[in-house]
Design a protein around this motif. Structure first.
Motif, PDB file in Angstrom:
ATOM      1  N   PHE B 187     -40.111 -27.152 -22.813  1.00 10.31           N
ATOM      2  CA  PHE B 187     -39.609 -27.386 -24.155  1.00 10.31           C
ATOM      3  C   PHE B 187     -39.265 -26.075 -24.850  1.00 10.31           C
ATOM      4  CE2 PHE B 187     -40.272 -28.030 -28.726  1.00 10.31           C
ATOM      5  CZ  PHE B 187     -39.337 -29.025 -28.938  1.00 10.31           C
ATOM      6  N   ALA B 188     -40.099 -25.068 -24.647  1.00 10.36           N
ATOM      7  CA  ALA B 188     -39.810 -23.766 -25.256  1.00 10.36           C
ATOM      8  C   ALA B 188     -38.492 -23.218 -24.741  1.00 10.36           C
ATOM      9  CB  ALA B 188     -40.958 -22.790 -24.944  1.00 10.36           C
ATOM     10  N   GLU B 189     -38.247 -23.402 -23.452  1.00  7.80           N
ATOM     11  CA  GLU B 189     -36.978 -22.925 -22.892  1.00  7.80           C
ATOM     12  C   GLU B 189     -35.812 -23.721 -23.462  1.00  7.80           C
ATOM     13  OE1 GLU B 189     -39.406 -21.883 -18.821  1.00  7.80           O
ATOM     14  OE2 GLU B 189     -37.855 -23.422 -18.772  1.00  7.80           O
ATOM     15  N   HIS B 190     -36.021 -25.018 -23.599  1.00  7.90           N
ATOM     16  CA  HIS B 190     -34.972 -25.851 -24.202  1.00  7.90           C
ATOM     17  C   HIS B 190     -34.607 -25.328 -25.593  1.00  7.90           C
ATOM     18  CE1 HIS B 190     -35.279 -29.885 -21.803  1.00  7.90           C
ATOM     19  NE2 HIS B 190     -35.203 -28.824 -21.016  1.00  7.90           N
ATOM     20  N   GLU B 191     -35.613 -24.935 -26.313  1.00  8.39           N
ATOM     21  CA  GLU B 191     -35.355 -24.509 -27.681  1.00  8.39           C
ATOM     22  C   GLU B 191     -34.424 -23.297 -27.707  1.00  8.39           C
ATOM     23  OE1 GLU B 191     -37.918 -26.116 -31.026  1.00  8.39           O
ATOM     24  OE2 GLU B 191     -39.029 -24.560 -29.974  1.00  8.39           O
ATOM     25  N   GLY B 192     -34.674 -22.381 -26.791  1.00  5.98           N
ATOM     26  CA  GLY B 192     -33.794 -21.224 -26.713  1.00  5.98           C
ATOM     27  C   GLY B 192     -32.379 -21.616 -26.359  1.00  5.98           C
ATOM     28  N   VAL B 193     -32.248 -22.551 -25.450  1.00  3.90           N
ATOM     29  CA  VAL B 193     -30.911 -23.013 -25.055  1.00  3.90           C
ATOM     30  C   VAL B 193     -30.222 -23.673 -26.241  1.00  3.90           C
ATOM     31  CG1 VAL B 193     -29.647 -24.607 -23.569  1.00  3.90           C
ATOM     32  CG2 VAL B 193     -31.571 -23.300 -22.644  1.00  3.90           C
ATOM     33  N   LEU B 194     -30.949 -24.532 -26.919  1.00  5.86           N
ATOM     34  CA  LEU B 194     -30.380 -25.251 -28.057  1.00  5.86           C
ATOM     35  C   LEU B 194     -29.900 -24.280 -29.135  1.00  5.86           C
ATOM     36  CD1 LEU B 194     -29.956 -28.041 -29.433  1.00  5.86           C
ATOM     37  CD2 LEU B 194     -32.200 -27.732 -30.463  1.00  5.86           C
ATOM     38  N   GLU B 195     -30.721 -23.275 -29.405  1.00  2.87           N
ATOM     39  CA  GLU B 195     -30.375 -22.299 -30.433  1.00  2.87           C
ATOM     40  C   GLU B 195     -29.033 -21.625 -30.113  1.00  2.87           C
ATOM     41  OE1 GLU B 195     -32.651 -18.476 -32.399  1.00  2.87           O
ATOM     42  OE2 GLU B 195     -32.516 -18.647 -30.222  1.00  2.87           O
ATOM     43  N   ALA B 196     -28.902 -21.202 -28.864  1.00  5.77           N
ATOM     44  CA  ALA B 196     -27.659 -20.531 -28.476  1.00  5.77           C
ATOM     45  C   ALA B 196     -26.485 -21.504 -28.516  1.00  5.77           C
ATOM     46  CB  ALA B 196     -27.807 -19.922 -27.085  1.00  5.77           C
ATOM     47  N   LEU B 197     -26.726 -22.730 -28.132  1.00  7.51           N
ATOM     48  CA  LEU B 197     -25.648 -23.719 -28.105  1.00  7.51           C
ATOM     49  C   LEU B 197     -25.121 -23.979 -29.510  1.00  7.51           C
ATOM     50  CD1 LEU B 197     -26.804 -26.402 -25.497  1.00  7.51           C
ATOM     51  CD2 LEU B 197     -24.761 -24.967 -25.391  1.00  7.51           C
ATOM     52  N   VAL B 198     -26.020 -24.226 -30.443  1.00  9.39           N
ATOM     53  CA  VAL B 198     -25.557 -24.530 -31.799  1.00  9.39           C
ATOM     54  C   VAL B 198     -24.929 -23.308 -32.450  1.00  9.39           C
ATOM     55  CG1 VAL B 198     -27.244 -26.380 -32.080  1.00  9.39           C
ATOM     56  CG2 VAL B 198     -27.815 -24.069 -32.825  1.00  9.39           C
ATOM     57  N   ALA B 199     -25.339 -22.120 -31.990  1.00 11.55           N
ATOM     58  CA  ALA B 199     -24.728 -20.905 -32.511  1.00 11.55           C
ATOM     59  C   ALA B 199     -23.376 -20.650 -31.875  1.00 11.55           C
ATOM     60  CB  ALA B 199     -25.656 -19.708 -32.271  1.00 11.55           C
ATOM     61  N   GLY B 200     -23.024 -21.449 -30.886  1.00 10.84           N
ATOM     62  CA  GLY B 200     -21.744 -21.256 -30.220  1.00 10.84           C
ATOM     63  C   GLY B 200     -21.727 -20.046 -29.301  1.00 10.84           C
ATOM     64  N   ASP B 201     -22.894 -19.556 -28.960  1.00 14.67           N
ATOM     65  CA  ASP B 201     -22.998 -18.372 -28.090  1.00 14.67           C
ATOM     66  C   ASP B 201     -23.068 -18.839 -26.631  1.00 14.67           C
ATOM     67  OD1 ASP B 201     -23.595 -16.115 -26.702  1.00 14.67           O
ATOM     68  OD2 ASP B 201     -25.212 -15.454 -28.022  1.00 14.67           O
ATOM     69  N   GLY B 202     -21.914 -18.980 -26.016  1.00 17.56           N
ATOM     70  CA  GLY B 202     -21.839 -19.530 -24.669  1.00 17.56           C
ATOM     71  C   GLY B 202     -22.548 -18.677 -23.639  1.00 17.56           C
ATOM     72  N   ALA B 203     -22.379 -17.363 -23.733  1.00 17.66           N
ATOM     73  CA  ALA B 203     -22.977 -16.489 -22.724  1.00 17.66           C
ATOM     74  C   ALA B 203     -24.491 -16.594 -22.756  1.00 17.66           C
ATOM     75  CB  ALA B 203     -22.540 -15.040 -22.968  1.00 17.66           C
ATOM     76  N   THR B 204     -25.050 -16.564 -23.942  1.00 10.34           N
ATOM     77  CA  THR B 204     -26.507 -16.655 -24.052  1.00 10.34           C
ATOM     78  C   THR B 204     -27.008 -18.021 -23.619  1.00 10.34           C
ATOM     79  OG1 THR B 204     -26.481 -15.081 -25.879  1.00 10.34           O
ATOM     80  CG2 THR B 204     -28.457 -16.440 -25.621  1.00 10.34           C
ATOM     81  N   ALA B 205     -26.308 -19.060 -24.056  1.00  9.58           N
ATOM     82  CA  ALA B 205     -26.716 -20.407 -23.656  1.00  9.58           C
ATOM     83  C   ALA B 205     -26.694 -20.541 -22.146  1.00  9.58           C
ATOM     84  CB  ALA B 205     -25.802 -21.444 -24.299  1.00  9.58           C
ATOM     85  N   ALA B 206     -25.654 -20.022 -21.514  1.00  9.29           N
ATOM     86  CA  ALA B 206     -25.538 -20.105 -20.055  1.00  9.29           C
ATOM     87  C   ALA B 206     -26.698 -19.373 -19.398  1.00  9.29           C
ATOM     88  CB  ALA B 206     -24.206 -19.525 -19.598  1.00  9.29           C
ATOM     89  N   GLU B 207     -26.982 -18.161 -19.868  1.00  7.74           N
ATOM     90  CA  GLU B 207     -28.055 -17.383 -19.256  1.00  7.74           C
ATOM     91  C   GLU B 207     -29.400 -18.073 -19.421  1.00  7.74           C
ATOM     92  OE1 GLU B 207     -28.165 -15.081 -17.062  1.00  7.74           O
ATOM     93  OE2 GLU B 207     -26.010 -15.460 -17.152  1.00  7.74           O
ATOM     94  N   ARG B 208     -29.620 -18.613 -20.607  1.00 13.08           N
ATOM     95  CA  ARG B 208     -30.922 -19.249 -20.846  1.00 13.08           C
ATOM     96  C   ARG B 208     -31.075 -20.525 -20.043  1.00 13.08           C
ATOM     97  NH1 ARG B 208     -31.524 -18.284 -27.419  1.00 13.08           N
ATOM     98  NH2 ARG B 208     -31.991 -16.054 -27.263  1.00 13.08           N
ATOM     99  N   LEU B 209     -30.010 -21.270 -19.937  1.00 16.32           N
ATOM    100  CA  LEU B 209     -30.123 -22.521 -19.174  1.00 16.32           C
ATOM    101  C   LEU B 209     -30.247 -22.219 -17.675  1.00 16.32           C
ATOM    102  CD1 LEU B 209     -30.346 -25.489 -19.241  1.00 16.32           C
ATOM    103  CD2 LEU B 209     -27.872 -25.703 -19.377  1.00 16.32           C
ATOM    104  N   ARG B 210     -29.520 -21.198 -17.251  1.00 18.32           N
ATOM    105  CA  ARG B 210     -29.660 -20.813 -15.843  1.00 18.32           C
ATOM    106  C   ARG B 210     -31.100 -20.410 -15.543  1.00 18.32           C
ATOM    107  NH1 ARG B 210     -25.613 -18.194 -12.985  1.00 18.32           N
ATOM    108  NH2 ARG B 210     -24.909 -17.136 -14.861  1.00 18.32           N
ATOM    109  N   ALA B 211     -31.639 -19.596 -16.430  1.00 19.14           N
ATOM    110  CA  ALA B 211     -33.024 -19.152 -16.239  1.00 19.14           C
ATOM    111  C   ALA B 211     -33.979 -20.345 -16.260  1.00 19.14           C
ATOM    112  CB  ALA B 211     -33.399 -18.154 -17.334  1.00 19.14           C
ATOM    113  N   HIS B 212     -33.709 -21.277 -17.142  1.00 20.14           N
ATOM    114  CA  HIS B 212     -34.547 -22.476 -17.239  1.00 20.14           C
ATOM    115  C   HIS B 212     -34.591 -23.215 -15.904  1.00 20.14           C
ATOM    116  CE1 HIS B 212     -36.282 -26.169 -18.703  1.00 20.14           C
ATOM    117  NE2 HIS B 212     -35.160 -26.859 -18.536  1.00 20.14           N
TER     118      HIS B 212
END
Lengths: 242, 242
Positions: B187-212
């Motif tokens: 869930f903590a990892e999801h939160e990071g992904v969600l944050e980047a997604l809503v911020a429209g930060d594709g690179a960060t969202a991709a990295e965080r989801l990949r890491a997840h």
DNA sequence: AAACCTATTATTGCATACATGATTATTGAC
DNA sequence: GTCAATAATCATGTATGCAATAATAGGTTT
């Protein structure tokens, strides 16, 4: 018993086939080469007669091809060579670009000497084909170039997925022959990818390969009107295979 | 005639089925839920009797499942629920990570209001499941969370591919229940992904989801020894389904 | 007693037969 | 003359039957 150990799983085709194997390869080749064009209906009895088998293996082959994305089966209507619409084509090219970018990133980190050798060999063949203006040779060498990157990831699942996507788009690549100076542009892009790969720069290799595929897709979408005309012409002519 | 226009292609299942449709769904559910464990042999006549049909639709269903990666068919030997070995599992998780990263990058740029709403809903359900310590609820909400990201790409091909991969790994996710504090970490990892997604930060969202996904895979591989023991036990017990 | 060879059994792979639904052609009406 | 409704035809979906191969059990030999 009744259990398969993963140690015994070292063979590729997750799929049955005696007759089916041959049928699948033959139909894949027919679709990839354009003898069976997108939208073409695949009649079970005709195929059975053509290959000298009954409808059963034909049906099983069609189901396999449907699962791999080359054929579409509409219940009670029959099987058709998949005809991707504009949206589906764009989506497929985008998916392809993403997958290839992933391959490039991983391959940059993992390619061994033999992988690099295969890549350079394919690149050399591309160069020769450009010099000779040989479209068919470039087509084949290009496939080897991309295939070498897939293999360079060392990930057979990813490799298989990339190859499956490539096959499903193959029927449409034929039309790219009409793009002027296609080979030269493609080769130049390959060179950038190769440079990043051998430098071990995964991020750059991924970006360049993604751009390469995206650009190909964009070039291709510009030809969509032509594609439509052609399939219409096919429809009117009642194209017959074999 | 004999031509299918892409305009008519607005239905999903590229695959035939009347009986076959039901059979496929039933077997997919059996495999995903663990009632049919990896390595289990799937006897055609038994399945035919169980579902009250003949071998023909059973065979066709098995071929479909084989093509989607849930079943393996060894020629003249029969069909088995796919049992991924250590290498194949690692490769599958890596492929999954790459695909999900691509989804995140594209979704960050393209998600519409309804996509964001679905994502937040799933995330809220995840939060509730963590609070309640409800593994089953988290499992379901987690699938919705990831599915919302797939859908957020607007690319149905990519979405379908991601879902196919998720299904093929589903039989193995059950074992992750054993990882301590799995839900909290996920869930903590999801939160990071969600944050980047809503911020429209594709690179960060991709990295965080990949890491997840990669971390999930690593956690999972640590349990491989347990998996092996379990399948061995299954082999010895001669597990019967239904 | 263990290993190997042989015969039996059982299951898959393919062919054929039948039923249902879709497509097409024909006929009738407007 | 065109459109619609109905009947005939055809292709798909499913069931069943047969042949070939793999798994198995039993017997023989070392």
């Amino acid at each position: 018993m009744a259990i398969l150990t993963w140690a015994a799983m070292e063979k590729e085709p997750r799929v049955r086939g005696e007759q089916t194997q041959k049928l699948r390869e033959a139909l894949e080749e027919d679709i990839a080469s354009g003898r069976l064009r997108p939208g073409r209906r695949l009649d079970e009895v005709s195929l059975a007669e053509r290959f000298g088998v009954s409808r059963t293996p034909v049906r099983e082959t069609l189901i396999q091809l449907a699962a791999s994305g080359l054929v579409e089966i509409r219940p009670r209507r029959g099987a058709f060579v998949v005809l991707l619409g504009p949206r589906e084509l764009m989506e497929s090219f985008e998916l392809m670009a993403e997958v290839e970018a992933s391959c490039a990133r991983l391959a940059a980190q993992r390619m061994g000497p033999s992988d690099r050798a295969a890549l350079h060999e394919a690149h050399g063949a591309c160069r020769a084909a450009v010099g000779a203006g040989d479209e068919a040779a470039y087509y084949a060498a290009n496939a080897r170039f991309h295939g070498a990157i897939y293999a360079g990831t060392g990930n057979r699942m990813l490799c298989a997925e990339a190859q499956r996507l490539q096959r499903s788009l193959q029927p449409y690549r034929r039309l790219q022959l009409r793009v002027p100076r296609r080979m030269e542009a493609s080769f130049a892009e390959h060179e950038g990818v190769l440079e990043a790969l051998v430098a071990g720069d995964g991020a750059t290799a991924a970006e360049r390969l993604r751009a390469h595929v995206v650009v190909q897709g964009e070039r291709f979408m510009a030809l969509l009107a032509v594609l439509q005309d052609e399939t219409d012409a096919v429809a009117q002519a009642g194209y017959q295979a074999g």
